[in-house]
Design a protein around this motif. Structure first.
Motif, PDB file in Angstrom:
ATOM      1  N   LEU A   1       0.826  -1.206   0.000  1.00 62.29           N
ATOM      2  CA  LEU A   1       0.000   0.000   0.000  1.00 62.29           C
ATOM      3  C   LEU A   1       0.862   1.258   0.000  1.00 62.29           C
ATOM      4  N   LEU A   2       1.945   1.242   0.761  1.00 60.07           N
ATOM      5  CA  LEU A   2       2.844   2.391   0.799  1.00 60.07           C
ATOM      6  C   LEU A   2       3.433   2.650  -0.581  1.00 60.07           C
ATOM      7  N   SER A   3       3.791   1.591  -1.287  1.00 59.33           N
ATOM      8  CA  SER A   3       4.325   1.739  -2.643  1.00 59.33           C
ATOM      9  C   SER A   3       3.270   2.328  -3.580  1.00 59.33           C
ATOM     10  N   GLN A   4       2.025   1.849  -3.450  1.00 56.82           N
ATOM     11  CA  GLN A   4       0.941   2.386  -4.278  1.00 56.82           C
ATOM     12  C   GLN A   4       0.726   3.875  -4.005  1.00 56.82           C
ATOM     13  N   LEU A   5       0.747   4.248  -2.723  1.00 60.33           N
ATOM     14  CA  LEU A   5       0.546   5.654  -2.350  1.00 60.33           C
ATOM     15  C   LEU A   5       1.629   6.530  -2.977  1.00 60.33           C
ATOM     16  N   LYS A   6       2.867   6.098  -2.876  1.00 59.34           N
ATOM     17  CA  LYS A   6       3.967   6.889  -3.438  1.00 59.34           C
ATOM     18  C   LYS A   6       3.904   6.956  -4.956  1.00 59.34           C
ATOM     19  N   THR A   7       3.415   5.883  -5.586  1.00 57.15           N
ATOM     20  CA  THR A   7       3.319   5.853  -7.041  1.00 57.15           C
ATOM     21  C   THR A   7       2.204   6.767  -7.542  1.00 57.15           C
ATOM     22  N   LYS A   8       1.048   6.685  -6.886  1.00 57.18           N
ATOM     23  CA  LYS A   8      -0.106   7.473  -7.318  1.00 57.18           C
ATOM     24  C   LYS A   8       0.062   8.960  -6.988  1.00 57.18           C
ATOM     25  N   PHE A   9       0.706   9.244  -5.847  1.00 59.91           N
ATOM     26  CA  PHE A   9       0.858  10.641  -5.411  1.00 59.91           C
ATOM     27  C   PHE A   9       2.324  10.897  -5.057  1.00 59.91           C
ATOM     28  N   PRO A  10       3.177  10.985  -6.085  1.00 62.24           N
ATOM     29  CA  PRO A  10       4.626  11.107  -5.828  1.00 62.24           C
ATOM     30  C   PRO A  10       5.015  12.365  -5.056  1.00 62.24           C
ATOM     31  N   GLU A  11       4.205  13.421  -5.109  1.00 65.53           N
ATOM     32  CA  GLU A  11       4.543  14.664  -4.406  1.00 65.53           C
ATOM     33  C   GLU A  11       3.945  14.716  -3.000  1.00 65.53           C
ATOM     34  N   HIS A  12       3.195  13.686  -2.626  1.00 69.92           N
ATOM     35  CA  HIS A  12       2.539  13.684  -1.313  1.00 69.92           C
ATOM     36  C   HIS A  12       3.565  13.462  -0.195  1.00 69.92           C
ATOM     37  N   GLN A  13       3.567  14.354   0.772  1.00 73.69           N
ATOM     38  CA  GLN A  13       4.455  14.236   1.926  1.00 73.69           C
ATOM     39  C   GLN A  13       3.679  13.642   3.098  1.00 73.69           C
ATOM     40  N   ILE A  14       4.091  12.481   3.555  1.00 76.43           N
ATOM     41  CA  ILE A  14       3.376  11.784   4.625  1.00 76.43           C
ATOM     42  C   ILE A  14       3.733  12.397   5.974  1.00 76.43           C
ATOM     43  N   LYS A  15       2.699  12.811   6.708  1.00 72.28           N
ATOM     44  CA  LYS A  15       2.900  13.387   8.036  1.00 72.28           C
ATOM     45  C   LYS A  15       2.498  12.433   9.152  1.00 72.28           C
ATOM     46  N   SER A  16       1.798  11.377   8.822  1.00 69.50           N
ATOM     47  CA  SER A  16       1.328  10.438   9.837  1.00 69.50           C
ATOM     48  C   SER A  16       2.510   9.779  10.545  1.00 69.50           C
ATOM     49  N   ASN A  17       2.548   9.887  11.859  1.00 63.47           N
ATOM     50  CA  ASN A  17       3.619   9.257  12.622  1.00 63.47           C
ATOM     51  C   ASN A  17       3.611   7.742  12.446  1.00 63.47           C
ATOM     52  N   LEU A  18       2.410   7.142  12.399  1.00 56.80           N
ATOM     53  CA  LEU A  18       2.320   5.685  12.280  1.00 56.80           C
ATOM     54  C   LEU A  18       2.842   5.209  10.923  1.00 56.80           C
ATOM     55  N   VAL A  19       2.487   5.928   9.856  1.00 61.18           N
ATOM     56  CA  VAL A  19       2.965   5.533   8.525  1.00 61.18           C
ATOM     57  C   VAL A  19       4.473   5.740   8.421  1.00 61.18           C
ATOM     58  N   ASN A  20       4.980   6.839   8.958  1.00 58.19           N
ATOM     59  CA  ASN A  20       6.422   7.080   8.941  1.00 58.19           C
ATOM     60  C   ASN A  20       7.167   6.075   9.817  1.00 58.19           C
ATOM     61  N   ALA A  21       6.510   5.649  10.900  1.00 53.09           N
ATOM     62  CA  ALA A  21       7.112   4.613  11.745  1.00 53.09           C
ATOM     63  C   ALA A  21       7.237   3.310  10.958  1.00 53.09           C
ATOM     64  N   PHE A  22       6.184   2.977  10.201  1.00 48.51           N
ATOM     65  CA  PHE A  22       6.245   1.761   9.393  1.00 48.51           C
ATOM     66  C   PHE A  22       7.332   1.863   8.328  1.00 48.51           C
ATOM     67  N   ALA A  23       7.423   3.036   7.672  1.00 48.19           N
ATOM     68  CA  ALA A  23       8.434   3.215   6.630  1.00 48.19           C
ATOM     69  C   ALA A  23       9.840   3.007   7.205  1.00 48.19           C
ATOM     70  N   ALA A  24      10.078   3.535   8.415  1.00 54.30           N
ATOM     71  CA  ALA A  24      11.374   3.354   9.061  1.00 54.30           C
ATOM     72  C   ALA A  24      11.592   1.883   9.426  1.00 54.30           C
ATOM     73  N   TYR A  25      10.545   1.242   9.933  1.00 55.66           N
ATOM     74  CA  TYR A  25      10.635  -0.187  10.288  1.00 55.66           C
ATOM     75  C   TYR A  25      10.953  -1.024   9.056  1.00 55.66           C
ATOM     76  N   GLN A  26      10.313  -0.691   7.946  1.00 56.52           N
ATOM     77  CA  GLN A  26      10.528  -1.444   6.701  1.00 56.52           C
ATOM     78  C   GLN A  26      11.969  -1.343   6.226  1.00 56.52           C
ATOM     79  N   GLN A  27      12.601  -0.200   6.521  1.00 56.57           N
ATOM     80  CA  GLN A  27      13.987   0.011   6.107  1.00 56.57           C
ATOM     81  C   GLN A  27      14.984  -0.475   7.154  1.00 56.57           C
ATOM     82  N   GLY A  28      14.482  -1.029   8.246  1.00 53.24           N
ATOM     83  CA  GLY A  28      15.360  -1.538   9.301  1.00 53.24           C
ATOM     84  C   GLY A  28      15.826  -0.467  10.272  1.00 53.24           C
TER      85      GLY A  28
END
Length: 612
Positions: free
Chosen positions: A326-353
């Motif tokens: 879903l995160l990949s889809q979001l970035k693909t559909k809205f490449p200029e969208h800046q994510i402010k959600s702490n939970l989504v950013n937490a997941f992105a950091a977790y995904q990257q280790g």
């Protein structure tokens, strides 16, 4: 007699001619298919309508202003309405209703341009105060409703707005106005109650608005009300009511399939309700259904929101792969969208280790939710307390009226009663005690309002008037005692963009968050206040230039790190000017110097601190 008859016939002919021109203008505009063609028609035929009497001219100006507004030409619309106001003001006795209408329309343009009650409400106040018995009931109702919105965020006087709406509702019922008019009044009342955290009252009025629109089968407004009712019910933790409204949204989506985005929002609200109840799996399913309908809505904000919520949902369920997809889809559909959600950013950091960043973001989310709860409780208590206080004042007034009535009856009875003197003395004692209690209450009330007269209603910091009084006292100490005093002048970067794209409510939340972060970094003997809009002044006593700069820098950094979901993806930052008051002759002079530095900060790219 013949001359009189001919004059009468001529007068009737001219009246019919004017009525025909007015009706022809309205009919012609109604027959044009879009805003662009309406504007082109009005501009091409200007000479036809401006070669008529003032009534026709005014109707033309009002129609032209509306067409410009529909074509997003707000500055031009404002100028047209201003011209109409100026001309009609000199003929107010004969064209009062058109004058009031022009004021209301101009105020709406100012609202769209500024979202500042101080700028758009003077026109509404003037329109309301210009009303008299010659103005139609429909226009009186409209003026009341528009003026009521000027008190929606004024916690000290928001009951004034409710009183205006009560009067409008009284007119609407007495004169049996259309359900749409009733719905407009109920909706405005619900919004004012909701803005002041009185959700139960807000729900009651919004439900009435829904019922009125349902009488005329206004399906779009019915659906919009169901969306608002669902959220209000959730805020009240009335999940059964929220479920009922979501079911009604699905029913409307099925029955009125010409409204393509109904089904998207029905699934969206179903997911929001499930999340509020803690049913994460059900929330996941609902938001997935909403995303499958995303092609049918132009509301990109809600589509992005659905993506972000479901990424968080999958993360909470431990379904890392689905969250990543879903995160990949979001970035693909809205490449200029800046994510402010702490939970989504937490997941992105977790995904990257990057587990440390993930944990930090999770703690930031916990802090954010705790702060939101505290603010909600604070505002709800303030609003309820004020409403109760005003109700008590009204009851006291009625009690005093009854007391006076009893006094008069007793005096009349005492005139024919042998115990007149005794009864009078007893009553006088009771009245004395009542007046004493009432006087004490008035004294306490005066103390209460004296305090609130110093405070800005939105932020809880000093208002402009009291801030300048305290600031001048501080500068007097600079001159007499030679103590160090510095000031910080700052405002929110790109604040108009927040209001324009996210709404006035989101702008208010941004202002409150900035004030909170600023206060967290101020020393004990400092004080701050709101100059107006999104501009604030901080006075730092016993603080030199260098220390003031460090404090300002910490404030700027904390605000940049802050997160507010309601303005996502717009970044929340401030620019700050720092001035030491030694050598300044007045607070105005110091503020002017700080304002120059603030302007320099804006010119250098914003989100910076500039010192002398």
């Amino acid at each position: 007699m013949k001359v009189v008859f001919i004059s009468f016939i001529f007068f009737v002919f001219i009246s019919k001619l004017h009525a025909t021109e007015d009706e022809r203008l309205k009919e012609t505009l109604a027959g044009l298919e879009n805003a662009q063609t309406r504007l082109a028609y009005l501009q091409d035929n200007e000479n036809i309508y401006l070669d008529q009497d003032l009534s026709i001219k005014a109707e033309y100006w009002l129609s032209l202003g509306l067409a410009l507004e529909e074509n997003s030409k707000l500055d031009e619309a404002f100028n047209v309405y201003s011209h109409a106001v100026t001309v009609l003001e000199s003929a107010i006795n004969t064209h009062r209703e058109l004058y009031i209408k022009a004021l209301i329309e101009r105020s709406y343009i100012t609202y769209l341009q500024t979202y500042d009650t101080k700028q758009y409400c003077p026109d509404r106040a003037l329109a309301y105060n210009t009303l008299d018995e010659t103005v139609s009931i429909e226009m009186q109702v409209r003026a009341n409703v528009q003026y009521a919105f000027c008190f929606q965020n004024d916690k000290a006087n928001f009951s004034t707005g409710l009183s205006l709406l009560d009067q409008a509702l009284k007119f609407a019922k007495q004169h049996k106005l259309s359900p749409n008019t009733h719905a407009m009044i109920y909706n405005a009342s619900g919004l004012i109650y909701g803005r002041n955290q009185l959700y139960a009252k807000a729900y009651e009025y919004l439900l009435n608005a829904y019922r009125q629109w349902s009488l005329v089968n206004d399906y779009q407004d019915m659906f919009n009300m169901l969306h608002t009712l669902t959220h209000n019910a959730i805020y009240m933790r009335e999940f059964d009511k929220a479920k009922q409204h979501v079911d009604e949204m699905f029913l409307l989506a099925d029955q009125q399939n010409t409204f393509e985005d109904f089904l998207f929002f029905a699934h969206y609200n179903s997911g929001f309700l499930a999340l509020a109840k803690g049913d994460i799996k059900e929330s996941v399913n609902a938001y997935e259904m909403a995303l499958s309908e995303q092609k049918n809505t132009q509301e990109r904000y809600f589509v992005k929101s659905a993506y972000e919520v479901n990424i968080s949902n999958y993360f909470r369920l431990g379904e890392i792969t689905k969250a990543g997809d879903l995160l990949s889809q979001l970035k693909t559909k809205f490449p200029e969208h800046q994510i402010k959600s702490n939970l989504v950013n937490a997941f992105a950091a977790y995904q990257q280790g990057d587990y440390l960043t993930a944990i930090k973001k999770m703690y930031q989310q916990v802090d954010h939710e705790q702060n939101e709860r505290r603010l909600f409780i604070k505002h709800a208590v303030q609003s309820t307390s004020l409403l109760n206080s005003q109700n008590i004042t009204e009851l006291d007034k009625k009690l005093l009226e009854k007391t006076i009535e009893i006094q008069n009856l007793n005096i009349e009875k005492a005139q024919s009663d042998k115990h007149a003197i005794y009864l009078f003395l007893v009553f006088a004692l009771i009245l004395f005690l009542a007046v004493s209690v009432f006087s004490f209450y008035l004294y306490k009330t005066r103390q209460y309002f004296k305090h609130h007269a110093r405070i800005d209603y939105l932020t809880g910091v000093f208002n402009r008037r009291f801030l300048f009084e305290e600031g001048e006292r501080a500068l007097k100490e600079v001159r007499l005692k030679k103590i160090e005093v510095s000031i910080l002048l700052f405002d929110i970067d790109n604040f108009k963009k927040i209001n324009d794209s996210k709404g006035h409510y989101a702008g208010d939340l941004a202002i409150k968050l900035v004030v909170e972060k600023c206060q967290e970094n101020l020393p004990k003997n400092a004080f701050m206040g709101r100059l107006g809009g999104d501009e604030f002044l901080v006075v730092l006593k016993h603080v030199n230039q260098a220390t003031a700069y460090d404090i300002a820098e910490q404030i700027r950094a904390d605000i940049q790190e802050a997160y507010l979901a309601e303005i996502s993806p717009i970044e929340l930052t401030v620019s700050i000017g720092v001035v030491n008051c030694l050598g300044q002759n007045s607070l105005d002079e110091a503020i002017a110097q700080a304002d120059n530095l603030l302007y320099q900060a804006k010119a250098e790219g914003r989100n910076i601190v500039v010192s002398e």
